[in-house]
Every structure is written in C-alpha cells, then in structure tokens.
Motif scaffolding. Structure first.
Motif, PDB file in Angstrom:
ATOM      1  N   LYS A 108      -9.856 -16.435   3.505  1.00 23.67           N
ATOM      2  CA  LYS A 108      -9.778 -15.694   2.247  1.00 23.67           C
ATOM      3  C   LYS A 108      -9.500 -14.220   2.529  1.00 23.67           C
ATOM      4  O   LYS A 108      -8.752 -13.570   1.808  1.00 23.67           O
ATOM      5  CB  LYS A 108     -11.084 -15.859   1.466  1.00 23.67           C
ATOM      6  CG  LYS A 108     -11.025 -15.323   0.061  1.00 23.67           C
ATOM      7  CD  LYS A 108     -12.259 -15.664  -0.729  1.00 23.67           C
ATOM      8  CE  LYS A 108     -12.115 -15.190  -2.159  1.00 23.67           C
ATOM      9  NZ  LYS A 108     -13.255 -15.588  -2.983  1.00 23.67           N
ATOM     10  N   ASP A 109     -10.088 -13.700   3.607  1.00 20.02           N
ATOM     11  CA  ASP A 109      -9.859 -12.296   3.981  1.00 20.02           C
ATOM     12  C   ASP A 109      -8.380 -12.029   4.259  1.00 20.02           C
ATOM     13  O   ASP A 109      -7.833 -11.025   3.815  1.00 20.02           O
ATOM     14  CB  ASP A 109     -10.690 -11.914   5.212  1.00 20.02           C
ATOM     15  CG  ASP A 109     -12.187 -11.814   4.901  1.00 20.02           C
ATOM     16  OD1 ASP A 109     -12.554 -11.737   3.708  1.00 20.02           O
ATOM     17  OD2 ASP A 109     -12.981 -11.818   5.861  1.00 20.02           O
ATOM     18  N   GLN A 110      -7.735 -12.949   5.009  1.00 17.21           N
ATOM     19  CA  GLN A 110      -6.303 -12.796   5.288  1.00 17.21           C
ATOM     20  C   GLN A 110      -5.510 -12.783   3.984  1.00 17.21           C
ATOM     21  O   GLN A 110      -4.603 -11.963   3.812  1.00 17.21           O
ATOM     22  CB  GLN A 110      -5.792 -13.953   6.141  1.00 17.21           C
ATOM     23  CG  GLN A 110      -6.108 -13.879   7.603  1.00 17.21           C
ATOM     24  CD  GLN A 110      -5.511 -15.085   8.344  1.00 17.21           C
ATOM     25  OE1 GLN A 110      -5.263 -16.141   7.760  1.00 17.21           O
ATOM     26  NE2 GLN A 110      -5.292 -14.914   9.633  1.00 17.21           N
ATOM     27  N   MET A 111      -5.863 -13.676   3.098  1.00 17.21           N
ATOM     28  CA  MET A 111      -5.168 -13.785   1.813  1.00 17.21           C
ATOM     29  C   MET A 111      -5.345 -12.518   0.988  1.00 17.21           C
ATOM     30  O   MET A 111      -4.386 -11.996   0.423  1.00 17.21           O
ATOM     31  CB  MET A 111      -5.701 -15.009   1.059  1.00 17.21           C
ATOM     32  CG  MET A 111      -5.120 -15.188  -0.298  1.00 17.21           C
ATOM     33  SD  MET A 111      -3.492 -15.922  -0.198  1.00 17.21           S
ATOM     34  CE  MET A 111      -3.326 -16.488  -1.858  1.00 17.21           C
ATOM     35  N   MET A 112      -6.576 -12.012   0.947  1.00 17.02           N
ATOM     36  CA  MET A 112      -6.856 -10.801   0.164  1.00 17.02           C
ATOM     37  C   MET A 112      -6.116  -9.583   0.755  1.00 17.02           C
ATOM     38  O   MET A 112      -5.567  -8.768   0.025  1.00 17.02           O
ATOM     39  CB  MET A 112      -8.358 -10.527   0.102  1.00 17.02           C
ATOM     40  CG  MET A 112      -9.155 -11.652  -0.576  1.00 17.02           C
ATOM     41  SD  MET A 112      -8.513 -12.141  -2.190  1.00 17.02           S
ATOM     42  CE  MET A 112      -9.262 -10.908  -3.194  1.00 17.02           C
ATOM     43  N   GLU A 113      -6.102  -9.499   2.077  1.00 15.19           N
ATOM     44  CA  GLU A 113      -5.391  -8.408   2.748  1.00 15.19           C
ATOM     45  C   GLU A 113      -3.896  -8.495   2.434  1.00 15.19           C
ATOM     46  O   GLU A 113      -3.246  -7.475   2.173  1.00 15.19           O
ATOM     47  CB  GLU A 113      -5.630  -8.517   4.254  1.00 15.19           C
ATOM     48  CG  GLU A 113      -5.103  -7.357   5.052  1.00 15.19           C
ATOM     49  CD  GLU A 113      -5.439  -7.482   6.538  1.00 15.19           C
ATOM     50  OE1 GLU A 113      -4.506  -7.348   7.354  1.00 15.19           O
ATOM     51  OE2 GLU A 113      -6.617  -7.730   6.865  1.00 15.19           O
TER      52      GLU A 113
END
Length: 118
Positions: A108-113
């Motif tokens: 999710k962090d990769q997606m949000m970034e």
C-alpha cells in the motif's frame, strides 16, 4: 499429448484417481503448461493457497511485453507474466494496482507513493 493442468492438484485437493486433468508438480511444468496456467489463472476465483503455489514458481514478467510494448509469442502462449489488469497482477503477487498507469505494486505504501507523485 499432455492434458490441461489440474489446479486442484496444485492445491493438494484433487480427489479423483481418474482425473481428466494433468497431475504434475508445479516445479515440473513445461513452458506450454506454464503458459496454460498463466492464461487460465485470471479466469479462476482467487485462492490464496493456489497463489502461494504460483508464487513459488518465481515466474518473471515478460520483458518484451513490459519493456518493448508487445510480446513476440502468440497470444496465450507466453510463459511469463503479462500484467494487464488488477486480477492478473494479484495472481502474480501484486496486491495493489493503479488503473490509470497500469502499474502493479506489492504494498500500500508503494501505491500511495506512486499516487502522490502524480
């Protein structure tokens, strides 16, 4: 000629001694059998257990498809991942997908970034 691969066998739950599908260890798949698995997975209901078996195969993404914009192999015959949508990406181990960019992410962090950079 060999039959189509038995997905239930992959999961250890085929109960048929006379199964019409091929009982083969995932690690022993031929290129054609692996292409068949990749072709059929998106048509199946997602199964975490089956996804773990598939992940153990360490199937790479198709370089021609992802870096050059098109695969040289006939449709449905490639034995590498073509990440074309969220369903295929999920089977390939990417739980997050950007529909706008057609990109897959593992967290999710990769997606949000990614979304923040747009």
């Amino acid at each position: 000629a060999r039959n189509a691969v038995c997905f239930r066998y992959f999961e250890g739950r085929c109960k048929f001694d006379d199964c019409k599908f091929l009982h083969v260890s995932p690690s022993k798949l031929t290129h054609d059998e692996r292409a068949q698995v990749l072709r059929e997975l998106p048509l199946r209901e997602y199964s975490k257990k089956l996804a773990e078996v598939i992940a153990g195969l360490n199937i790479p993404r198709c370089k021609d498809f992802h870096q050059r914009g098109g695969c040289k192999r006939p449709a449905g015959k490639c034995h590498f991942w073509h990440l074309t949508d969220a369903t295929v990406a999920r089977w390939a181990g990417f739980d997050f997908w950007c529909n706008t960019c057609s990109k897959a992410f593992t967290s999710k962090d990769q997606m949000m970034e990614h979304k923040a950079s747009k």
